[in-house]
Write a protein that holds these residues in place. Structure first.
Motif, PDB file in Angstrom:
ATOM      1  N   LEU A  67       0.831  -1.210   0.000  1.00 12.66           N
ATOM      2  CA  LEU A  67       0.000   0.000   0.000  1.00 12.66           C
ATOM      3  C   LEU A  67       0.868   1.264   0.000  1.00 12.66           C
ATOM      4  O   LEU A  67       0.518   2.271  -0.622  1.00 12.66           O
ATOM      5  CB  LEU A  67      -0.932  -0.005   1.215  1.00 12.66           C
ATOM      6  CG  LEU A  67      -2.079  -1.045   1.143  1.00 12.66           C
ATOM      7  CD1 LEU A  67      -2.749  -1.221   2.507  1.00 12.66           C
ATOM      8  CD2 LEU A  67      -3.110  -0.644   0.092  1.00 12.66           C
ATOM      9  N   GLY A  68       2.004   1.193   0.689  1.00 10.02           N
ATOM     10  CA  GLY A  68       2.917   2.337   0.708  1.00 10.02           C
ATOM     11  C   GLY A  68       3.450   2.640  -0.689  1.00 10.02           C
ATOM     12  O   GLY A  68       3.456   3.791  -1.132  1.00 10.02           O
ATOM     13  N   SER A  99      -3.374   7.437   8.345  1.00  7.64           N
ATOM     14  CA  SER A  99      -3.465   8.638   7.496  1.00  7.64           C
ATOM     15  C   SER A  99      -3.983   8.265   6.111  1.00  7.64           C
ATOM     16  O   SER A  99      -4.672   9.047   5.456  1.00  7.64           O
ATOM     17  CB  SER A  99      -2.115   9.357   7.409  1.00  7.64           C
ATOM     18  OG  SER A  99      -1.242   8.645   6.570  1.00  7.64           O
ATOM     19  N   ARG A 100      -3.699   7.055   5.659  1.00 10.14           N
ATOM     20  CA  ARG A 100      -4.243   6.617   4.357  1.00 10.14           C
ATOM     21  C   ARG A 100      -5.766   6.470   4.426  1.00 10.14           C
ATOM     22  O   ARG A 100      -6.475   6.855   3.503  1.00 10.14           O
ATOM     23  CB  ARG A 100      -3.604   5.284   3.945  1.00 10.14           C
ATOM     24  CG  ARG A 100      -2.243   5.440   3.273  1.00 10.14           C
ATOM     25  CD  ARG A 100      -1.790   4.121   2.660  1.00 10.14           C
ATOM     26  NE  ARG A 100      -2.813   3.523   1.812  1.00 10.14           N
ATOM     27  CZ  ARG A 100      -3.067   3.905   0.572  1.00 10.14           C
ATOM     28  NH1 ARG A 100      -2.363   4.867   0.009  1.00 10.14           N
ATOM     29  NH2 ARG A 100      -4.026   3.319  -0.116  1.00 10.14           N
ATOM     30  N   VAL A 101      -6.269   5.902   5.523  1.00 10.17           N
ATOM     31  CA  VAL A 101      -7.723   5.745   5.658  1.00 10.17           C
ATOM     32  C   VAL A 101      -8.390   7.130   5.644  1.00 10.17           C
ATOM     33  O   VAL A 101      -9.406   7.348   4.958  1.00 10.17           O
ATOM     34  CB  VAL A 101      -8.080   4.979   6.957  1.00 10.17           C
ATOM     35  CG1 VAL A 101      -9.590   4.985   7.184  1.00 10.17           C
ATOM     36  CG2 VAL A 101      -7.564   3.544   6.877  1.00 10.17           C
ATOM     37  N   ALA A 121     -13.211   2.475  -2.830  1.00 14.97           N
ATOM     38  CA  ALA A 121     -13.872   1.674  -1.775  1.00 14.97           C
ATOM     39  C   ALA A 121     -13.043   0.416  -1.477  1.00 14.97           C
ATOM     40  O   ALA A 121     -12.821   0.054  -0.309  1.00 14.97           O
ATOM     41  CB  ALA A 121     -15.274   1.289  -2.214  1.00 14.97           C
ATOM     42  N   GLY A 122     -12.556  -0.213  -2.535  1.00 11.43           N
ATOM     43  CA  GLY A 122     -11.739  -1.420  -2.358  1.00 11.43           C
ATOM     44  C   GLY A 122     -10.445  -1.122  -1.618  1.00 11.43           C
ATOM     45  O   GLY A 122     -10.051  -1.832  -0.683  1.00 11.43           O
ATOM     46  N   ILE A 123      -9.789  -0.024  -2.028  1.00 12.21           N
ATOM     47  CA  ILE A 123      -8.520   0.363  -1.368  1.00 12.21           C
ATOM     48  C   ILE A 123      -8.773   0.709   0.102  1.00 12.21           C
ATOM     49  O   ILE A 123      -7.969   0.366   0.982  1.00 12.21           O
ATOM     50  CB  ILE A 123      -7.904   1.577  -2.112  1.00 12.21           C
ATOM     51  CG1 ILE A 123      -7.414   1.170  -3.503  1.00 12.21           C
ATOM     52  CG2 ILE A 123      -6.775   2.192  -1.293  1.00 12.21           C
ATOM     53  CD1 ILE A 123      -6.160   0.340  -3.516  1.00 12.21           C
ATOM     54  N   THR A 124      -9.919   1.375   0.356  1.00 10.47           N
ATOM     55  CA  THR A 124     -10.232   1.738   1.751  1.00 10.47           C
ATOM     56  C   THR A 124     -10.353   0.474   2.601  1.00 10.47           C
ATOM     57  O   THR A 124      -9.824   0.415   3.722  1.00 10.47           O
ATOM     58  CB  THR A 124     -11.551   2.542   1.822  1.00 10.47           C
ATOM     59  OG1 THR A 124     -11.439   3.657   0.941  1.00 10.47           O
ATOM     60  CG2 THR A 124     -11.824   3.035   3.237  1.00 10.47           C
ATOM     61  N   LEU A 125     -11.046  -0.519   2.041  1.00 10.97           N
ATOM     62  CA  LEU A 125     -11.186  -1.781   2.787  1.00 10.97           C
ATOM     63  C   LEU A 125      -9.810  -2.405   3.060  1.00 10.97           C
ATOM     64  O   LEU A 125      -9.534  -2.889   4.155  1.00 10.97           O
ATOM     65  CB  LEU A 125     -12.067  -2.763   2.012  1.00 10.97           C
ATOM     66  CG  LEU A 125     -13.561  -2.425   1.994  1.00 10.97           C
ATOM     67  CD1 LEU A 125     -14.316  -3.427   1.130  1.00 10.97           C
ATOM     68  CD2 LEU A 125     -14.134  -2.411   3.413  1.00 10.97           C
ATOM     69  N   LEU A 126      -8.927  -2.365   2.030  1.00  7.50           N
ATOM     70  CA  LEU A 126      -7.574  -2.908   2.214  1.00  7.50           C
ATOM     71  C   LEU A 126      -6.818  -2.124   3.283  1.00  7.50           C
ATOM     72  O   LEU A 126      -6.117  -2.698   4.127  1.00  7.50           O
ATOM     73  CB  LEU A 126      -6.792  -2.820   0.897  1.00  7.50           C
ATOM     74  CG  LEU A 126      -6.945  -3.963  -0.084  1.00  7.50           C
ATOM     75  CD1 LEU A 126      -6.088  -3.686  -1.331  1.00  7.50           C
ATOM     76  CD2 LEU A 126      -6.507  -5.286   0.553  1.00  7.50           C
ATOM     77  N   ASP A 127      -6.959  -0.788   3.253  1.00  7.27           N
ATOM     78  CA  ASP A 127      -6.273   0.050   4.250  1.00  7.27           C
ATOM     79  C   ASP A 127      -6.751  -0.291   5.656  1.00  7.27           C
ATOM     80  O   ASP A 127      -5.938  -0.409   6.584  1.00  7.27           O
ATOM     81  CB  ASP A 127      -6.514   1.544   3.961  1.00  7.27           C
ATOM     82  CG  ASP A 127      -5.683   2.052   2.792  1.00  7.27           C
ATOM     83  OD1 ASP A 127      -4.612   1.466   2.538  1.00  7.27           O
ATOM     84  OD2 ASP A 127      -6.105   3.015   2.130  1.00  7.27           O
ATOM     85  N   ILE A 128      -8.077  -0.446   5.799  1.00  3.28           N
ATOM     86  CA  ILE A 128      -8.625  -0.763   7.132  1.00  3.28           C
ATOM     87  C   ILE A 128      -8.126  -2.139   7.581  1.00  3.28           C
ATOM     88  O   ILE A 128      -7.715  -2.326   8.727  1.00  3.28           O
ATOM     89  CB  ILE A 128     -10.176  -0.701   7.108  1.00  3.28           C
ATOM     90  CG1 ILE A 128     -10.620   0.754   6.926  1.00  3.28           C
ATOM     91  CG2 ILE A 128     -10.767  -1.282   8.393  1.00  3.28           C
ATOM     92  CD1 ILE A 128     -12.103   0.938   6.658  1.00  3.28           C
ATOM     93  N   ALA A 129      -8.129  -3.089   6.625  1.00  3.93           N
ATOM     94  CA  ALA A 129      -7.640  -4.440   6.968  1.00  3.93           C
ATOM     95  C   ALA A 129      -6.167  -4.371   7.388  1.00  3.93           C
ATOM     96  O   ALA A 129      -5.741  -5.030   8.348  1.00  3.93           O
ATOM     97  CB  ALA A 129      -7.804  -5.367   5.770  1.00  3.93           C
ATOM     98  N   ALA A 130      -5.382  -3.545   6.690  1.00  6.53           N
ATOM     99  CA  ALA A 130      -3.948  -3.441   7.005  1.00  6.53           C
ATOM    100  C   ALA A 130      -3.741  -2.814   8.381  1.00  6.53           C
ATOM    101  O   ALA A 130      -2.912  -3.294   9.164  1.00  6.53           O
ATOM    102  CB  ALA A 130      -3.230  -2.624   5.922  1.00  6.53           C
ATOM    103  N   ALA A 138      -2.629  -5.538  15.331  1.00  6.72           N
ATOM    104  CA  ALA A 138      -2.721  -6.803  16.069  1.00  6.72           C
ATOM    105  C   ALA A 138      -1.359  -7.502  16.114  1.00  6.72           C
ATOM    106  O   ALA A 138      -0.944  -8.023  17.148  1.00  6.72           O
ATOM    107  CB  ALA A 138      -3.750  -7.713  15.419  1.00  6.72           C
ATOM    108  N   THR A 139      -0.630  -7.475  14.994  1.00  2.00           N
ATOM    109  CA  THR A 139       0.658  -8.178  14.924  1.00  2.00           C
ATOM    110  C   THR A 139       1.701  -7.539  15.829  1.00  2.00           C
ATOM    111  O   THR A 139       2.488  -8.225  16.478  1.00  2.00           O
ATOM    112  CB  THR A 139       1.197  -8.172  13.472  1.00  2.00           C
ATOM    113  OG1 THR A 139       0.181  -8.721  12.625  1.00  2.00           O
ATOM    114  CG2 THR A 139       2.465  -8.989  13.334  1.00  2.00           C
TER     115      THR A 139
END
Lengths: 391, 197
Positions: free
Chosen positions: B38-39, B94-96, B128-137, B143-144
């Motif tokens: 994503l970066g 900041s991406r979200v 919308a797809g990228i936003t979902l990926l950003d939130i997942a990331a 968590a990690t």
């Protein structure tokens, strides 16, 4: 053999690599029995130290058994000797080695041309610590080639477990030198920033050298509890003002001696805005190091006091209050540790049961788990303070 | 050029050093790799937005907003820097926030009278797809790397002094003297002690 190999930022892998071989008459090969992950390995993990190459083997805290000796090292070493390997490689013959300034050995850095350009003058070769310090493969591996092996080793007796001896390679002499550089007097208050492994050793060293009071500064409860165990007064910098507490403890005069056991990566928190600015500049390559602790100790140190720096810095720092330091008449002492200078004294302290450095070990794992342990250590998970790996 | 060639030859690994035969698993987690991807995506998109804002506004029917698109390009690059660093959470958050700004800016382009409405709809679906990926990331990286993972332990029984902490104070002074080149405390102590009584 297996070894922990640097592949890039945050990317360490347990790879299979070719075995090391004797390249020079003064070399020896050791079979590593124990090695450790050092706090300064995290600067490499974060790619903050220049001149690392994918494929470099990590590790500068290791010990083991001699399995092969070059013809030029046989006067001091033989197969089967049990040795701790200092992280600084020393020729033992140059002017600096003769002065016991081993960490600035003039001959052991095989990338002297590069180091001369970057540092002005080359410093000693180090194991597993970038091509600026020789690009030597490190000891987080099953086998290690030790250059200048006739002088780069500490022979240790059988009968004492690895866990008590391993830290003669780095963190124990580093903490010791931090305290020695302070020239501690019986009335001194010694304040130590950072309660990681080196900070813990500096605390014990300051107490053994007779400081009246030792103050340990950190923000992690497990590290502060370990500092308290040795008798240090603790300050949690997230919950109290370091300056106010140190002044309160010292009757407003400030500590006579201050030790920086943090170095380049001061904790970043919104409550200390300079740390946020430093981190932003570091990300944009406008500054190499985050020297918040150093600024704080210059501010709070008693005039005519001593600042002893053993935390690793990598390059340029901003907004260092030199005017304050100069006007207060502070003495700065700093160096990578001259390991061999202290190991006789420290080995005797261990043999006499005056210190047991194994107190700091919180995690032990197989070498294959090394990549995961780097993450655990970096993220301070599971109250991790020191990881020892067994190849 | 010679100096550069000389420098690079000194950074190269020495011929006798061990070489990789087989590579093992990386310390990078899946979450780290997603953040890194994503970066780099941010860098690419940011450069396009800075260099060719006109092409973007024409494609989406947003003519007149070239300066805004260029500013968003700078924002993309700025958020990529922490995303590619070891402080990924800051960059990903900041991406979200940036994704939400993009949605708000693109929404007017979906109006029926925009002849490029279909392009805008595709762009909106991509965001919308990228936003979902950003939130997942963000979720996975937090968590990690959470410091709260694992047991919290107390080490107050680990003094490191086999003889006890009180007995250990000053123990090494009997046998160790500060080397001459490391003496720092040169104050005339006896006089100081006389003053203080």
């Amino acid at each position: 053999m297996r070894a922990l190999v640097w592949h890039g930022k945050e990317d360490i892998r347990c790879d299979t690599v070719s075995d090391p071989e004797i390249e020079d008459a003064r070399d020896a090969i050791i079979k590593v029995t124990s090695c450790a992950i050092c706090g300064s390995d995290l600067h490499l993990f974060h790619n903050l130290v220049p001149a690392m190459l994918p494929g470099d083997i990590m590790g500068h805290e290791s010990m083991g058994e001699v399995v092969e000796v070059g013809s030029g090292a046989r006067h001091t070493l033989k197969k089967g000797d049990r040795v701790v390997i200092p992280f600084t490689i020393t020729c033992g013959e140059c002017e600096q080695c003769r002065r016991q300034n081993f960490s600035v050995c003039e001959r052991s850095n095989r990338k002297k041309f590069l180091a001369d350009k970057v540092f002005g003058h080359a410093t000693a070769g180090l194991f597993g610590y970038s091509h600026l310090t020789g690009g030597y493969p490190g000891g987080q591996a099953e086998y290690l080639r030790v250059p200048f092996a006739d002088s780069t080793h500490v022979k240790v007796p059988d009968g004492i477990p690895d866990d008590k001896l391993l830290f003669l390679s780095d963190i124990l002499p580093t903490g010791w030198q931090a305290a020695v550089q302070c020239d501690i007097q019986p009335r001194d208050t010694v304040a130590i920033w950072g309660c990681g492994p080196v900070g813990q050793m500096a605390i014990r060293s300051a107490i053994l050298l007779g400081a009246e009071q030792v103050v340990a500064i950190d923000c992690l409860p497990e590290r502060l509890s370990m500092a308290e165990a040795a008798g240090a007064t603790t300050i949690d910098f997230l919950n109290e003002s370091v300056i106010e507490r140190l002044n309160e403890i010292t009757g407003g005069k400030g500590p006579e001696k201050c030790i920086d056991a943090i170095g380049t990566e001061s904790h970043v928190t919104l409550s200390q805005p300079d740390t946020v600015l430093d981190r932003a500049k570091q990300m944009m390559l406008l500054e190499n190091d985050r020297p918040h602790a150093l600024r704080e100790m210059i501010y709070v140190c008693r005039p005519a006091g001593v600042i002893s720096i053993v935390g690793v810095y990598t390059g340029l720092v901003d907004k260092l209050p030199m005017g304050m330091a100069m006007n207060k008449g502070l003495t700065f002492r700093m160096a990578q540790t001259h390991v061999a200078r202290w190991t006789d004294d420290l080995l005797r302290l261990i043999e006499d049961d005056e210190i047991d450095p194994s107190f700091v070990i919180t995690h032990k794992a197989d070498l294959a788990d090394g990549p995961e342990m780097y993450r655990t250590f970096r993220d301070k998970q599971d109250s991790c303070i020191k990881v020892v790996l067994n190849p | 050029m010679n100096a550069l060639a000389n420098l690079s030859s000194h950074i190269a690994r020495s011929p006798g050093d061990p070489k990789i035969v087989r590579s093992g698993p990386s310390s990078l987690s899946g979450a780290d790799r997603l953040a890194r991807a994503l970066g780099w995506f941010s860098i690419g998109l940011g450069i396009v937005e800075v260099i060719a804002p006109g092409a973007i506004t024409r494609t989406l029917g947003l003519q007149g907003k070239e300066s805004l698109v260029r500013a968003y390009g700078v924002r993309e690059i700025a958020s990529a820097i922490p995303t590619l660093s070891f402080d990924k959470q800051v960059g990903l958050v900041s991406r979200v926030a940036g994704d939400l700004l993009d949605v708000a800016t693109l929404a007017p382009a979906l109006r029926p009278e925009n002849p490029k409405r279909d392009n805008a709809a595709i762009a909106m679906a991509l965001i919308a797809g990228i936003t979902l990926l950003d939130i997942a990331a963000v979720t996975a990286v937090s968590a990690t790397h959470s410091a709260g993972k694992g047991r919290r332990r107390d080490y107050s029984d680990r003094s490191g002094f086999p003889k006890g902490k009180e007995a250990s104070r000053g123990l090494a002074r009997e046998s160790f003297q500060t080397p001459r080149d490391m003496r720092a405390d040169l104050a005339p102590r006896p006089r100081l002690e006389a003053i203080e009584g």
